[in-house]
Scaffold this motif. Structure first.
Motif, PDB file in Angstrom:
ATOM      1  N   ARG A 228      25.949  59.740  33.026  1.00  0.00           N
ATOM      2  CA  ARG A 228      27.252  59.168  32.784  1.00  0.00           C
ATOM      3  C   ARG A 228      27.388  57.949  33.690  1.00  0.00           C
ATOM      4  O   ARG A 228      26.908  57.971  34.827  1.00  0.00           O
ATOM      5  CB  ARG A 228      28.328  60.184  33.183  1.00  0.00           C
ATOM      6  CG  ARG A 228      29.457  60.338  32.231  1.00  0.00           C
ATOM      7  CD  ARG A 228      30.256  61.547  32.629  1.00  0.00           C
ATOM      8  NE  ARG A 228      29.655  62.757  32.086  1.00  0.00           N
ATOM      9  CZ  ARG A 228      29.926  63.212  30.869  1.00  0.00           C
ATOM     10  NH1 ARG A 228      30.795  62.605  30.112  1.00  0.00           N
ATOM     11  NH2 ARG A 228      29.335  64.303  30.425  1.00  0.00           N
ATOM     12  N   ILE A 229      28.010  56.917  33.185  1.00  0.00           N
ATOM     13  CA  ILE A 229      28.133  55.689  33.970  1.00  0.00           C
ATOM     14  C   ILE A 229      29.602  55.334  34.099  1.00  0.00           C
ATOM     15  O   ILE A 229      30.332  55.345  33.103  1.00  0.00           O
ATOM     16  CB  ILE A 229      27.378  54.519  33.299  1.00  0.00           C
ATOM     17  CG1 ILE A 229      25.897  54.850  33.154  1.00  0.00           C
ATOM     18  CG2 ILE A 229      27.564  53.236  34.094  1.00  0.00           C
ATOM     19  CD1 ILE A 229      25.104  53.784  32.435  1.00  0.00           C
ATOM     20  N   ALA A 230      30.020  55.037  35.320  1.00  0.00           N
ATOM     21  CA  ALA A 230      31.358  54.472  35.514  1.00  0.00           C
ATOM     22  C   ALA A 230      31.178  53.005  35.840  1.00  0.00           C
ATOM     23  O   ALA A 230      30.607  52.662  36.874  1.00  0.00           O
ATOM     24  CB  ALA A 230      32.088  55.186  36.646  1.00  0.00           C
ATOM     25  N   ILE A 231      31.627  52.158  34.931  1.00  0.00           N
ATOM     26  CA  ILE A 231      31.559  50.723  35.208  1.00  0.00           C
ATOM     27  C   ILE A 231      32.857  50.329  35.905  1.00  0.00           C
ATOM     28  O   ILE A 231      33.953  50.556  35.375  1.00  0.00           O
ATOM     29  CB  ILE A 231      31.339  49.922  33.917  1.00  0.00           C
ATOM     30  CG1 ILE A 231      29.986  50.324  33.337  1.00  0.00           C
ATOM     31  CG2 ILE A 231      31.396  48.424  34.185  1.00  0.00           C
ATOM     32  CD1 ILE A 231      29.550  49.523  32.154  1.00  0.00           C
ATOM     33  N   LEU A 232      32.721  49.807  37.112  1.00  0.00           N
ATOM     34  CA  LEU A 232      33.894  49.513  37.926  1.00  0.00           C
ATOM     35  C   LEU A 232      34.119  48.015  37.993  1.00  0.00           C
ATOM     36  O   LEU A 232      33.180  47.236  38.065  1.00  0.00           O
ATOM     37  CB  LEU A 232      33.696  50.061  39.343  1.00  0.00           C
ATOM     38  CG  LEU A 232      33.387  51.554  39.452  1.00  0.00           C
ATOM     39  CD1 LEU A 232      33.139  51.932  40.904  1.00  0.00           C
ATOM     40  CD2 LEU A 232      34.513  52.386  38.876  1.00  0.00           C
ATOM     41  N   ARG A 233      35.394  47.640  37.942  1.00  0.00           N
ATOM     42  CA  ARG A 233      35.716  46.258  38.256  1.00  0.00           C
ATOM     43  C   ARG A 233      36.385  46.235  39.616  1.00  0.00           C
ATOM     44  O   ARG A 233      36.434  47.267  40.286  1.00  0.00           O
ATOM     45  CB  ARG A 233      36.567  45.632  37.154  1.00  0.00           C
ATOM     46  CG  ARG A 233      37.860  46.344  36.897  1.00  0.00           C
ATOM     47  CD  ARG A 233      38.721  45.509  35.968  1.00  0.00           C
ATOM     48  NE  ARG A 233      38.975  46.173  34.704  1.00  0.00           N
ATOM     49  CZ  ARG A 233      38.795  45.601  33.512  1.00  0.00           C
ATOM     50  NH1 ARG A 233      38.328  44.388  33.418  1.00  0.00           N
ATOM     51  NH2 ARG A 233      39.086  46.255  32.420  1.00  0.00           N
ATOM     52  N   GLU A 234      36.893  45.095  40.046  1.00  0.00           N
ATOM     53  CA  GLU A 234      37.363  44.974  41.423  1.00  0.00           C
ATOM     54  C   GLU A 234      38.389  46.071  41.767  1.00  0.00           C
ATOM     55  O   GLU A 234      39.111  46.570  40.911  1.00  0.00           O
ATOM     56  CB  GLU A 234      37.913  43.568  41.709  1.00  0.00           C
ATOM     57  CG  GLU A 234      39.157  43.168  40.944  1.00  0.00           C
ATOM     58  CD  GLU A 234      38.844  42.828  39.487  1.00  0.00           C
ATOM     59  OE1 GLU A 234      39.780  42.455  38.777  1.00  0.00           O
ATOM     60  OE2 GLU A 234      37.672  42.960  39.047  1.00  0.00           O
ATOM     61  N   GLN A 235      38.380  46.457  43.021  1.00  0.00           N
ATOM     62  CA  GLN A 235      39.206  47.528  43.569  1.00  0.00           C
ATOM     63  C   GLN A 235      38.910  48.872  42.904  1.00  0.00           C
ATOM     64  O   GLN A 235      39.771  49.743  42.829  1.00  0.00           O
ATOM     65  CB  GLN A 235      40.698  47.195  43.454  1.00  0.00           C
ATOM     66  CG  GLN A 235      41.023  45.912  44.201  1.00  0.00           C
ATOM     67  CD  GLN A 235      42.461  45.485  44.049  1.00  0.00           C
ATOM     68  OE1 GLN A 235      43.226  46.094  43.304  1.00  0.00           O
ATOM     69  NE2 GLN A 235      42.842  44.460  44.778  1.00  0.00           N
ATOM     70  N   SER A 236      37.681  49.004  42.444  1.00  0.00           N
ATOM     71  CA  SER A 236      37.222  50.270  41.876  1.00  0.00           C
ATOM     72  C   SER A 236      38.061  50.740  40.692  1.00  0.00           C
ATOM     73  O   SER A 236      38.203  51.932  40.465  1.00  0.00           O
ATOM     74  CB  SER A 236      37.198  51.361  42.954  1.00  0.00           C
ATOM     75  OG  SER A 236      35.885  51.797  43.163  1.00  0.00           O
ATOM     76  N   HIS A 237      38.649  49.806  39.959  1.00  0.00           N
ATOM     77  CA  HIS A 237      39.298  50.197  38.709  1.00  0.00           C
ATOM     78  C   HIS A 237      38.216  50.524  37.686  1.00  0.00           C
ATOM     79  O   HIS A 237      37.276  49.753  37.522  1.00  0.00           O
ATOM     80  CB  HIS A 237      40.184  49.065  38.178  1.00  0.00           C
ATOM     81  CG  HIS A 237      41.415  48.875  38.996  1.00  0.00           C
ATOM     82  ND1 HIS A 237      41.942  47.639  39.282  1.00  0.00           N
ATOM     83  CD2 HIS A 237      42.220  49.764  39.615  1.00  0.00           C
ATOM     84  CE1 HIS A 237      43.013  47.774  40.037  1.00  0.00           C
ATOM     85  NE2 HIS A 237      43.200  49.059  40.248  1.00  0.00           N
ATOM     86  N   ILE A 238      38.367  51.666  37.010  1.00  0.00           N
ATOM     87  CA  ILE A 238      37.326  52.058  36.059  1.00  0.00           C
ATOM     88  C   ILE A 238      37.503  51.268  34.763  1.00  0.00           C
ATOM     89  O   ILE A 238      38.539  51.357  34.113  1.00  0.00           O
ATOM     90  CB  ILE A 238      37.401  53.560  35.756  1.00  0.00           C
ATOM     91  CG1 ILE A 238      37.156  54.353  37.041  1.00  0.00           C
ATOM     92  CG2 ILE A 238      36.383  53.939  34.695  1.00  0.00           C
ATOM     93  CD1 ILE A 238      37.234  55.848  36.860  1.00  0.00           C
TER      94      ILE A 238
END
Lengths: 408, 265
Positions: A228-238
Motif C-alpha cells: 500500500r502506498i501513501a502519497i504525501l504532499r506538503e505537511q504530510s497531507h495524504i
C-alpha cells in the motif's frame, strides 16, 4: 471495501480490505519551534497488520517526520498514536522503541561493536539470556544471508555497504518486533545491490509478515516494495492512500499523476512477476542431440532457432540452421550458436524481464526455476497481454467496487 | 590477532601484518621499541659523562644521584597530580557542555577554550604565585588550570564528532540517554579525548620545569641553579633529564592511547 469488525481503535471505520489495524495515527501533528507552518498537519491514517506501507512524497513533505513520530524519536505536538490498539502516545519512549524495529538510511551500526553485539543491542536491553541472544544472532545472520561463523566477530567497517545494510535489517528484527520503521533503508546503496536487497527483503517479508512503514522519495521503489502506498504532499497531507495498482491506474488527482510521472503502464510491469504469467514454450533439445534432430525440429516449428539444454535442463545455447550448416557434422551442440542469455527466475518482475528481453536475441527471456532448469519463455506478446489485462482488471474492479472517498 | 597455530604464517607475513597494523593506527613492535632504546642510550651517555668529569663541589651537590631522584619525583608528582585534576574537571564538564540542553552554547564554549589556550603558561604561573603563594600546590593548580582547556575541548570535540546516525539508531532502538552516552558516545570519543589528555600530559611535564621559579623544586631547579651559579654543565644535564622525562611520558601516553582505542575504529 468491507467494514472492519475489529474494535481495535475507536471509530476505526474502514480499515482497508477489512484487515486488522496495527498502527493508527489520529490527528497527528508536529510543529517545530521557530517554523510558521507545521511539518505534519492533522494526519489520520491506519496501517494494516502485516503489510508494507510506503510513505512517499517530494522532499520536505513530512514523510520522515511522520515516521519518526511513530516511535517518538520526534514527539508529536498533538494527536494520538495507537499501536495494536494501545495508546502509546504517552508511554515511556525507550520501552516503546524496543518494541519497534528501526532502520535508517545511514544504518548507524555501532562502529566499535562487533556485528554480533550490534545485532544483540535490543535483546540485551530486554535482558535476554546469553544463549538465547547468541542463538538469535546466528539465526538472524543466516536469515539475511550472511554466514554467522564468518561475520559474527567482525566490525562494521570490515563489511561492504550491502552487508552493513543486511546487518542493519537483522538488528532491527532482533527482538522480533511486530512493527518496523524503515527510513530510505536502501537509499545509500548502488543500484545493483539495491535491487538485490529489495528482492531479498520482499522474500523475507513473505515469511516474517511484519507491519512495515517504509519511507522513500522514489516512486519506483514504492511501487516495487509497497503493499500500500501513501502519497504525501506538503505537511504530510495524504494525496492518495491505496494499493500500487490502483494508484497507477487511477491517480486521485494531478499531484499524484505528476508524482507517478509518465510511463505508468511501464511501472505497472513492476507489479507483476514472471510466476504470475503463463509461460510459452520454445523448441528445446538436449545438448547430446544430433544435428539431424535439430534440423527436423526447426522444420516443424515456426521458430528460427532451438534452445540447447544441458543434462540438468539448464539453458546453454541458441542454435539455428545457419550455425549447423557452418559447423559441419559432428561438432557438439554446446559448442555452436549463441550463448543463452536473458535468463530470469519466476520471482523477477515483468519490468526486469522486459529489460532483459530487449537486449536479448529472438526477443525472449528464458525462465528457469531455482535450480536453473528450463521452465519456458516469456516473449513480448506475453508482456503486452499482461499490460492489457492488468488495465482491464483494474478498471473492472474500480467500476464494480464502491470507490471510497480519497483523503485529500 | 593471529591464532597460535598460524604462528609461522604470521611470521612470514610479518611485514604485511605491520602494514595492516599501521592502517589500524597501531604501531609495529620496532616502532614501540625505538623510543625506550633511544632514551636509555641518552641516559647512559649522560651518566658516563657525569661520572667521568671532574666535578667541583657545587656540581657534585647538584648532580648527586639522590638529589636528582628527589627532583624527578617532585616533577612526576606535579605532572601526575595536575593531570588527574584536569581529568576530574575537564571530562565531566566536557560531557555536560555537549548534552542536548547545552548544544546551543557548545560552539561558543569551544571557541572560548581555544582563546584560553593562547595565554602563556609562565604568565599564569606567576599570577598564581603573586596572588596566592609559592610552592607545590599553587603550581599544581596553575598547571591544571592551563591544561584543562585542551582536555575539555577535546572531550567536547570527541563527543560532538560522533556520527549522528549512530546516536539516532541507538536511541531508536530504545537505549536510554545515559546508555547512549556511556556505551556509544564516550567509547567513540576515547581516541580524541586521549589525544587531548596526551597533550595535557606533555604540556604539564614541560611546564612543571617552570615550577622551579616558584619553589616547587622539580628538575627545573637543576636548570635554574646551573644558570644562577654559572655552571652550564648542570643546566645541560637538567635539560637532558627534562627532555628524557617528557619523551618518556609522551611515549607511555601514546601506548595508553593505542591500548584504549576501541576495536573496530
Amino acid at each position: 471495501m468491507t467494514d472492519t469488525q475489529d474494535a481495535v481503535a475507536p471509530d476505526s471505520g474502514t480499515a482497508p480490505d477489512g484487515g486488522k489495524v496495527e498502527i493508527r495515527l489520529e490527528n497527528l501533528a508536529k510543529r517545530f519551534p521557530g517554523q510558521d507552518d507545521p511539518a505534519v498537519d492533522d494526519l489520520t491514517m491506519e496501517i494494516p497488520k502485516g503489510e508494507i506501507v510506503i510513505l512517499v512524497g517530494p522532499s520536505g513533505c513530512g514523510k520522515t517526520t511522520t515516521m519518526k513520530m511513530i516511535n517518538r524519536i520526534i514527539e508529536p505536538t498533538s494527536g494520538r498514536i495507537f499501536l495494536d490498539g494501545e495508546d502509546v502516545t504517552d508511554v515511556n519512549p525507550d520501552q516503546l522503541r524496543r518494541r519497534i524495529g528501526y532502520v535508517i538510511q545511514q544504518i548507524g551500526l555501532f562502529p566499535h561493536v562487533s556485528i554480533a553485539n550490534n545485532i544483540a543491542t535490543v535483546p540485551k536491553l530486554l535482558g535476554w539470556k546469553k544463549e538465547r541472544i547468541s542463538e538469535r544472532v546466528d539465526e538472524l545472520l543466516e536469515m539475511v544471508g550472511m554466514d554467522p561463523g564468518q561475520y559474527r566477530n567482525r566490525y562494521p567497517k570490515e563489511l561492504s555497504g550491502g552487508q552493513r545494510q543486511r546487518v542493519g535489517v537483522a538488528r532491527a528484527m532482533s527482538a522480533d518486533p511486530d512493527v518496523m520503521l524503515m527510513d530510505e533503508p536502501f537509499g545509500a546503496i548502488d543500484p545493483i545491490t539495491r535491487d538485490r536487497l529489495q528482492n531479498e527483503f520482499l522474500r523475507l517479508q513473505e515469511q516474517i509478515k511484519k507491519t512495515i512503514i517504509f519511507v522513500t522519495h522514489d516512486i519506483d521503489e514504492a511501487i516495487k516494495m509497497g503493499d500500500r502506498i501513501a502519497i504525501l504532499r506538503e505537511q504530510s497531507h495524504i494525496a492518495q492512500f491505496d494499493t500500487p495498482e490502483r494508484i497507477l491506474v487511477n491517480p486521485a488527482d494531478d499531484f499524484v499523476a505528476d508524482f507517478i510521472g509518465r510511463g505508468a503502464s511501464l511501472k505497472r510491469l513492476s507489479l507483476s512477476r514472471v510466476r504470475d504469467v503463463e509461460l510459452h514454450q520454445w523448441p528445446t533439445v538436449e545438448q547430446g542431440a544430433s544435428h539431424d534432430e535439430v534440423n527436423r525440429l526447426l522444420e516443424g516449428s515456426d521458430k528460427s532457432a532451438v534452445l540447447v539444454l544441458d543434462s540438468e535442463r539448464r539453458p546453454v545455447k541458441w542454435v539455428n540452421a545457419d550455425h549447423l550448416r557452418r559447423a559441419g557434422d559432428g561438432r557438439p551442440l554446446s559448442e555452436l550458436g549463441l550463448p543463452a542469455e536473458a535468463v530470469v527466475q519466476p520471482n523477477a518482475t515483468l519490468s526486469d524481464t522486459l529489460n532483459e528481453m530487449l537486449s536479448a536475441r529472438y526477443s525472449t527471456a528464458i525462465v528457469v526455476d531455482s535450480s536453473n532448469a528450463y521452465q519456458g519463455i516469456v516473449d513480448i506478446d506475453t508482456i503486452n497481454e499482461t499490460v492489457r489485462s492488468l488495465r482491464r482488471a483494474e478498471q473492472g474492479r474500480l467500476r464494480g467496487g464502491d470507490d471510497e472517498d480519497e483523503d485529500r | 590477532m593471529a591464532a597460535p597455530s598460524d604462528a609461522t604464517k604470521a611470521a612470514r607475513l610479518a611485514s604485511g601484518a605491520a602494514l595492516a597494523a599501521g592502517s589500524r593506527g597501531r604501531r609495529s613492535l620496532a616502532n614501540y621499541l625505538f623510543m625506550p632504546v633511544l632514551l636509555v642510550l641518552v641516559l647512559v651517555f649522560t651518566y658516563v659523562s657525569v661520572s667521568r668529569r671532574d666535578l667541583d663541589s657545587t656540581e657534585s651537590k647538584r648532580l648527586a644521584f639522590d638529589f636528582i631522584l628527589a627532583r624527578t619525583q617532585e616533577h612526576l608528582e606535579l605532572t601526575v597530580l595536575s593531570t588527574v585534576l584536569v581529568l576530574i574537571i575537564a571530562i565531566p564538564f566536557g560531557i555536560l557542555l555537549t548534552r542536548s540542553f547545552a548544544r546551543p552554547i557548545t560552539p561558543f564554549a569551544i571557541a572560548f577554550f581555544n582563546i584560553g589556550q593562547a595565554v602563556p603558561t609562565i604568565g599564569l604561573l606567576l599570577i598564581f604565585a603573586i596572588v596566592w603563594s609559592i610552592g607545590f600546590v599553587p603550581t599544581v593548580v596553575a598547571l591544571a588550570a592551563y591544561t584543562t582547556l585542551p582536555v575539555l575541548r577535546n572531550t567536547m570535540v570527541g563527543l560532538t564528532q560522533v556520527d549522528a546516525s549512530v546516536i539516532e539508531s541507538a536511541r531508536g532502538m530504545g537505549m536510554t540517554k545515559l546508555a547512549v552516552l556511556t556505551r556509544i558516545e564516550l567509547p567513540l570519543a576515547v581516541p580524541v579525548i586521549m589525544a587531548g589528555l596526551r597533550t595535557a600530559l606533555t604540556i604539564n611535564v614541560g611546564t612543571a620545569t617552570l615550577g622551579a621559579f616558584i619553589g616547587a623544586g622539580t628538575l627545573g631547579s637543576l636548570i635554574v641553579s646551573g644558570y644562577s651559579s654559572n655552571r652550564p654543565f648542570i643546566t645541560i644535564v637538567g635539560g637532558i633529564l627534562v627532555a628524557v622525562l617528557a619523551l618518556l611520558i609522551d611515549y607511555l601516553a601514546g601506548i595508553a592511547e593505542d591500548a584504549l582505542r576501541p576495536r573496530g575504529l
